[in-house]
Write an enzyme that holds these catalytic residues in place. Structure first.
Site, mmCIF file in Angstrom:
data_model
loop_
_atom_site.group_PDB
_atom_site.id
_atom_site.type_symbol
_atom_site.label_atom_id
_atom_site.label_comp_id
_atom_site.label_asym_id
_atom_site.label_seq_id
_atom_site.Cartn_x
_atom_site.Cartn_y
_atom_site.Cartn_z
ATOM 1 N NE ARG A 8 4.200 38.010 12.534
ATOM 2 C CZ ARG A 8 3.828 38.049 11.268
ATOM 3 N NH1 ARG A 8 2.570 38.264 10.947
ATOM 4 N NH2 ARG A 8 4.717 37.929 10.309
ATOM 5 C CE1 TYR A 21 -0.259 15.779 10.019
ATOM 6 C CE2 TYR A 21 0.090 17.917 11.037
ATOM 7 C CZ TYR A 21 -0.036 17.139 9.910
ATOM 8 O OH TYR A 21 0.075 17.712 8.678
ATOM 9 C CG LEU A 22 -0.047 12.928 18.751
ATOM 10 C CD1 LEU A 22 -0.611 11.920 19.728
ATOM 11 C CD2 LEU A 22 -0.069 14.315 19.380
ATOM 12 C CG HIS A 37 -3.723 14.624 11.767
ATOM 13 N ND1 HIS A 37 -3.376 13.430 12.327
ATOM 14 C CD2 HIS A 37 -3.792 14.401 10.427
ATOM 15 C CE1 HIS A 37 -3.241 12.509 11.367
ATOM 16 N NE2 HIS A 37 -3.496 13.078 10.209
ATOM 17 N NE ARG A 82 -6.600 -7.156 0.390
ATOM 18 C CZ ARG A 82 -7.745 -6.501 0.320
ATOM 19 N NH1 ARG A 82 -8.865 -7.151 0.221
ATOM 20 N NH2 ARG A 82 -7.766 -5.186 0.354
ATOM 21 C CD GLN A 120 3.507 19.112 7.675
ATOM 22 O OE1 GLN A 120 4.110 18.244 8.272
ATOM 23 N NE2 GLN A 120 2.523 18.827 6.859
ATOM 24 N N GLY A 159 0.817 -1.219 0.000
ATOM 25 C CA GLY A 159 0.000 0.000 0.000
ATOM 26 C C GLY A 159 0.847 1.264 0.000
ATOM 27 C CE LYS A 205 -6.858 15.584 1.994
ATOM 28 N NZ LYS A 205 -5.469 15.154 2.017
#
Ligand code: BG6
Length: 516
Positions: A413, A207-208, A268, A46, A405, A15, A364
């Site tokens: 700031r 994400y951790l 996440h 598979r 990221q 996969g 997305k």
């Protein structure tokens, strides 16, 4: 390093995740000498592949950080960067042909030859697993289930039946989706627990394992300057932002069944929120940390439909290039209402955070790829320099940004006087840019998490009560969204997302920090 032997079995070895993340992470760990002396990696899939084919498939994606860095050098024939450790230098000097060309270097994974013999890849074409291979030979077994959840239980059953007669430990890493809602997730947990104890189940949320997410607790709990400000008294709002500049691209089949809220927010972003907002744990012990995280999740009000806006990307053409709509993906049903974008406002009902909006945004096919946490602080009471900011006092507030990221960074700031004889202020950043401060490449999240699973360290894995609490927050809203067939707001592929996100934020007097 322990003396015991370890077998790592990747179920779903052909996969995408295995190819892109799991094998490269295992390889990097091996390369950096983090794996035990005696280990074997098995692949199970598979898809019918012989050993050779599987090895070839894997080797195309194996990289190691040293080589990645090398591939940017104009010529392979040295010099080797001087900041490499001595062993690696020696290794490279001994192995690298002087004549190698940069194009060769691109695919040149130095130790592949060395490692591939270790990938004894048993692949089968049937659904049931047989682990005769492992009996007697190994003491510790780690299974990575990189497979759809509807076959988790079957696989776990055969793993556990076999493992129960062996010595050593058996641990199973499972990947989301952990169900689609509270009920299906609860059912999955119940089924898994027929065969495994909670201690054996390692629910991954990659994400951790990201460097900046791990650093969140360090930033808070080991710097005096932040923790005292970490509350409703000083923080106006917190924003958790995830955006990708590509669409579902062939993953539509999976994605359409889940949507962005289940794919990114419920796990996440919510995990980051829990780490961000938790009280000081008793210790760094896994149970202590997870106890605090679950308290945060259980103190939150379940989302309502009005707390959320949803969007879906539509086709768009720019500079002669056209970008497809979500529903153009052949694996997505026509007329799908699945959100590819969502923004949500969440609240934590406790003394520290009462009334502070935690805004999430995930999408997305947006204009950029980015994941970050933005903390907007309150206004300075009676600000002496008020008039220097005109009418827009929001421009004068401090903001702390953790850029997860790309280009990992932490920056604050602040208002600063522009040098000169006048009195002009501007916003400047105290900037900790990782690439400048820490030139060594940052390990992939999967490396950290695999290593932790091997070490039995559970802190960065999701406990079942955390998972239940996370679903409890999102399930009623998701049900309503789907029952009422709420139509997502369309936004052009490559844009900044639907305007609805601004209205949602404005409702809570918030401006998204990532939009300037
Ligand atoms: C996965 C999601 O969990 O995270 C994907 O299923 C998403 O849809 C991915 O693309 C993002 O991970 P990263 O590490 O590339 O930010």
């Amino acid at each position: 390093k322990e003396e015991s032997t370890l077998s790592i079995t990747v179920v779903g070895a052909s996969g995408d995740l295995a190819k892109k993340k799991i094998f490269p992470a295992l390889f990097a760990l091996f390369y950096e000498d983090w794996l035990p002396e005696n280990f074997t990696v098995f692949g199970y899939a598979r898809t019918k592949l012989n050993d050779e084919e599987l090895r070839n498939m894997i080797s195309g994606t194996l990289t190691c950080r040293v080589n990645q860095r090398f591939s940017t050098l104009p010529d392979l024939s040295f010099p080797i960067p001087h900041d490499l450790n001595a062993d690696t230098r020696e290794h490279l000097q001994g192995k690298l042909p002087h004549t190698a060309k940069p194009s060769y270097l691109k695919n040149f994974e130095l130790p592949i030859e060395a490692v591939l013999h270790m990938y004894s890849c048993g692949t089968r074409n049937e659904n049931r697993l047989h682990f005769n291979l492992l009996a007697g030979k190994v003491s510790n077994r780690l299974f990575y289930l990189s497979i759809p959840p509807n076959i988790f239980v079957d696989v776990v059953r055969s793993v556990s039946l076999r493992a129960s007669s062996l010595n050593g430990w058996t641990r199973v890493i499972v990947e989301k989706p952990f169900g689609r809602d509270s009920e299906s997730s609860g059912e999955l947990t119940r089924c898994l627990k027929q065969y495994l104890t909670e201690d054996q189940i390692f629910r991954i949320d990659h994400y951790l394992g990201k460097e900046l997410v791990e650093n969140l607790s360090v930033l808070r709990f080991s710097n005096l300057v932040f923790e005292p400000l970490w509350s409703r008294d000083y923080i106006r709002n917190v924003q958790l932002i995830f955006s990708e500049d590509f669409g579902t691209e062939g993953r539509g089949g999976y994605f359409d069944n889940y949507g962005i809220i289940r794919d990114i927010m419920q796990n996440h972003l919510l995990q980051i929120l829990a780490l961000f907002a938790m009280e000081t744990p008793v210790s760094l012990d896994a149970e202590d940390v997870r106890n605090e995280k679950v308290k945060v999740l259980r103190s939150m009000k379940p989302l309502k439909l009005g707390d959320v806006i949803v969007g879906q990307y539509k086709g768009h053409s720019k500079s002669g290039k056209s970008y497809p709509a979500y529903t153009d993906d052949p694996t997505v049903p026509k007329g799908s209402l699945t959100p590819t974008f969502a923004a949500a406002a969440l609240f934590i009902n406790n003394a520290r955070w009462d009334g502070v909006p935690f805004l999430m945004k995930a999408g997305k096919a947006l204009h950029t790829r980015r994941a970050e946490v933005r903390v907007q602080f309150r206004h300075v009471p009676g600000n002496l320099y008020k008039r220097n900011f005109g009418t827009d006092l929001d421009m004068a507030t401090n903001e702390l940004v953790l850029r997860v990221q790309p280009d990992e960074a932490i920056y604050l700031r602040i208002n600063n006087k522009v040098p000169g004889l006048g009195m002009r202020l501007d916003r400047s950043d105290l900037n900790l840019l990782y690439s400048a401060r820490y030139p060594r490449e940052i390990p992939d999240a999967y490396e950290r998490l695999l290593l932790d699973a091997i070490a039995g360290e559970r802190r960065l894995f999701i406990r079942s009560d955390e998972l239940d609490a996370a679903w409890a927050l999102f399930t009623p809203m998701l049900k309503e969204l789907e029952e009422k067939k709420i139509v997502p707001e369309l936004y052009p592929h490559g844009s900044r997302g639907p305007v609805g996100a601004h209205y949602l934020a404005a409702k809570y007097n918030v401006r998204w920090g990532d939009l300037g």
